[in-house]
Design a protein around this motif. Structure first.
Motif, mmCIF file in Angstrom:
data_model
loop_
_atom_site.group_PDB
_atom_site.id
_atom_site.type_symbol
_atom_site.label_atom_id
_atom_site.label_comp_id
_atom_site.label_asym_id
_atom_site.label_seq_id
_atom_site.Cartn_x
_atom_site.Cartn_y
_atom_site.Cartn_z
ATOM 1 N N ALA A 99 0.782 -1.055 0.061
ATOM 2 C CA ALA A 99 0.016 0.023 -0.009
ATOM 3 C C ALA A 99 0.671 1.246 -0.032
ATOM 4 O O ALA A 99 0.314 2.376 0.288
ATOM 5 N N HIS A 100 2.147 1.222 -0.220
ATOM 6 C CA HIS A 100 3.081 2.224 -0.399
ATOM 7 C C HIS A 100 3.683 2.420 -1.752
ATOM 8 O O HIS A 100 4.010 1.343 -2.293
ATOM 9 N N GLY A 101 4.140 3.749 -2.205
ATOM 10 C CA GLY A 101 4.732 3.561 -3.236
ATOM 11 C C GLY A 101 4.080 3.118 -4.720
ATOM 12 O O GLY A 101 2.794 2.983 -4.834
ATOM 13 N N PRO A 105 -2.107 0.499 -5.514
ATOM 14 C CA PRO A 105 -2.728 0.602 -6.854
ATOM 15 C C PRO A 105 -2.948 1.877 -7.309
ATOM 16 O O PRO A 105 -2.826 2.181 -8.503
ATOM 17 N N VAL A 106 -3.499 2.679 -6.343
ATOM 18 C CA VAL A 106 -3.908 4.306 -6.861
ATOM 19 C C VAL A 106 -2.417 4.984 -7.439
ATOM 20 O O VAL A 106 -2.630 5.484 -8.666
ATOM 21 N N LEU A 107 -1.321 4.859 -6.945
ATOM 22 C CA LEU A 107 -0.155 5.481 -7.058
ATOM 23 C C LEU A 107 0.457 4.851 -8.276
ATOM 24 O O LEU A 107 1.129 5.453 -9.401
ATOM 25 N N ALA A 113 -0.229 6.536 -15.971
ATOM 26 C CA ALA A 113 -1.009 7.733 -16.549
ATOM 27 C C ALA A 113 0.088 8.970 -17.000
ATOM 28 O O ALA A 113 -0.045 9.448 -18.151
ATOM 29 N N LEU A 114 1.100 9.299 -16.064
ATOM 30 C CA LEU A 114 2.068 9.956 -16.258
ATOM 31 C C LEU A 114 2.788 9.766 -17.513
ATOM 32 O O LEU A 114 3.649 10.508 -18.280
ATOM 33 N N VAL A 123 -4.203 11.558 -6.886
ATOM 34 C CA VAL A 123 -3.977 10.470 -6.054
ATOM 35 C C VAL A 123 -4.551 10.524 -4.761
ATOM 36 O O VAL A 123 -4.010 9.979 -3.375
ATOM 37 N N SER A 124 -5.428 11.212 -4.535
ATOM 38 C CA SER A 124 -6.302 11.597 -3.290
ATOM 39 C C SER A 124 -6.972 10.344 -2.812
ATOM 40 O O SER A 124 -7.025 10.316 -1.514
ATOM 41 N N ASP A 125 -6.852 9.258 -3.170
ATOM 42 C CA ASP A 125 -7.785 8.065 -2.680
ATOM 43 C C ASP A 125 -6.573 7.020 -2.497
ATOM 44 O O ASP A 125 -6.823 5.933 -2.202
ATOM 45 N N ALA A 126 -5.055 7.423 -2.460
ATOM 46 C CA ALA A 126 -4.222 6.361 -2.294
ATOM 47 C C ALA A 126 -4.255 5.675 -1.057
ATOM 48 O O ALA A 126 -3.798 4.645 -0.798
#
Length: 399
Positions: A99-101, A105-107, A113-114, A123-126
């Motif tokens: 759940a980091h970096g 999954p969000v990150l 995307a970038l 990334v507000s839901d990370a």
């Protein structure tokens, strides 16, 4: 009883609103994730794949291999300069916790995307990737997978079984220590692992400074005290034993229930605290590094309260068994660190220092900073050199 519970609920709610919560905003990333080294993708069976970053030694033959383990809500991309320092002599690797970096999954989607040309990614839901974190078991499993792959890569460098070290920071130190407590008697790990460097490990709960501490610390201490005594007698006199058990039987279920409820959909967007502003000021004395921290969108800025409460329970559980820790270590901590206070390190050293002649403790007097290897020069390089010298001493000693 209803009145007591009502007061407790009110205290916790006030604590959440005034102390922990921050301005809710929608953070974006605009720069790519900070990659270093070579990437090795490890599948985890349905979970986000784990990426092990490896950096071969710049010397002709590395004398050892060093695994870097980062702290809570940050990522291993920040450790590129540290990795390059150690790679002058050692084979170095690192990974992102569960759940980091890029294990988030969000990150990971934002990074993709970038790479595909987007100007920015939300990334507000990370922080929602923390929803499975009732404890640190997912992080220990990730560490175990990374450690096994790391040792295999270490061997592959020149087809020999070289010594292995772990350098772990903050929550990564607690994850590492609790993992090793379970596995330290396994023959392969005992043979390979020559030592652990703990950098401000999370062996205590935080103590916010200033006015926030006046509000928060009594409740934090009450929660920690109750969790410590919950269904666990401490050889105290009978009247104190009865009081402690009654207090914990009332306090722990109430707080556990509240923190769990505030982690549910619908409530968690309101109740999940953002990283307090004061934290950055106590991470490092380097203004340049502080600016990088504030601009780093790959750091998870919010934490589900379920995760926060689970960390507290993990600290309590580790402290009950930490006297059994037998792996050689070099413990480094700041005397005035409010994020992982010194009393946790001192308690750990008091019950383990005599276990091995290689054990060493470096207390940094008067310093309030938490991330020692990100401090300004020359302190940063001097500390890295001290760590390197300890690794060398361990290599010269019998295992």
């Amino acid at each position: 009883m209803f009145h007591k519970n009502h007061v407790t609920v009110g205290m916790v709610f006030f604590f959440l609103l005034i102390v922990l919560s921050g301005c809710v905003h929608r953070p974006y990333v605009t720069a790519s994730y900070s990659r270093w080294g070579n990437e090795m993708v490890l599948e985890q069976g349905g979970e986000e794949p784990l990426i092990l970053r490896t950096l071969p030694s710049q010397s002709n033959q590395a004398s050892a291999c060093v695994l870097l383990v980062h702290g809570m809500n940050e990522h291993i991309g920040r450790y590129g300069e540290v990795a390059r320092y150690f790679s002058q002599r050692y084979f170095v690797a690192g990974f992102d916790h569960y759940a980091h970096g890029l294990s988030n999954p969000v990150l990971r989607r934002a990074d993709r995307a970038l790479a595909e040309g987007a100007d920015r990614a939300d990334v507000s839901d990370a922080f929602l990737a923390q929803s499975a974190l009732y404890d640190l078991e997912p992080l220990r499993q990730t560490l175990g997978l990374a450690l096994q792959a790391f040792m295999a890569q270490c061997d592959a460098q020149d087809h020999s079984r070289r010594p292995v070290f772990i350098v772990a920071h903050s929550l990564g130190g607690l994850v590492t220590a609790s993992y090793l407590l379970r596995h330290q008697n396994e023959s392969d790990l005992r043979e390979r692992l020559r030592g652990v460097v703990f950098l401000a490990p999370a062996f205590a709960v935080s103590e916010p400074p200033g006015w926030r501490g006046w509000v928060a610390n009594p409740l934090i201490k009450l929660s920690f005290y109750a969790e410590t005594h919950f269904l666990h007698p401490q050889n105290e006199p009978l009247p104190l034993l009865l009081f402690n058990q009654l207090l914990s039987l009332v306090t722990v279920p109430v707080l556990d229930g509240l923190f769990e409820a505030f982690s549910w959909p619908g409530l968690r967007n309101f109740a999940s605290p953002t990283s307090p502003v004061w934290v950055t000021d106590y991470l490092t004395d380097s203004e340049e590094e502080k600016a990088r921290l504030r601009a780093d969108g790959w750091i998870v800025r919010r934490s589900l309260l379920r995760y926060v409460k689970g960390i507290e329970a993990e600290v309590v559980h580790f402290r009950r068994h930490m006297a059994d820790f037998s792996i050689p270590y070099y413990l480094i901590y700041s005397e005035m660190d409010p994020i992982t206070p010194a009393w946790g390190d001192e308690d750990f050293a008091r019950v383990t220092l005599q276990h091995n002649p290689a054990n060493e403790v470096l207390k940094l007097p008067g310093l309030p900073y938490h991330q020692h290897i990100f401090m300004q020069e020359p302190a940063r390089t001097e500390l890295l050199q001290k760590i390197e010298k300890w690794l060398d001493r361990r290599l010269q000693m019998p295992n």
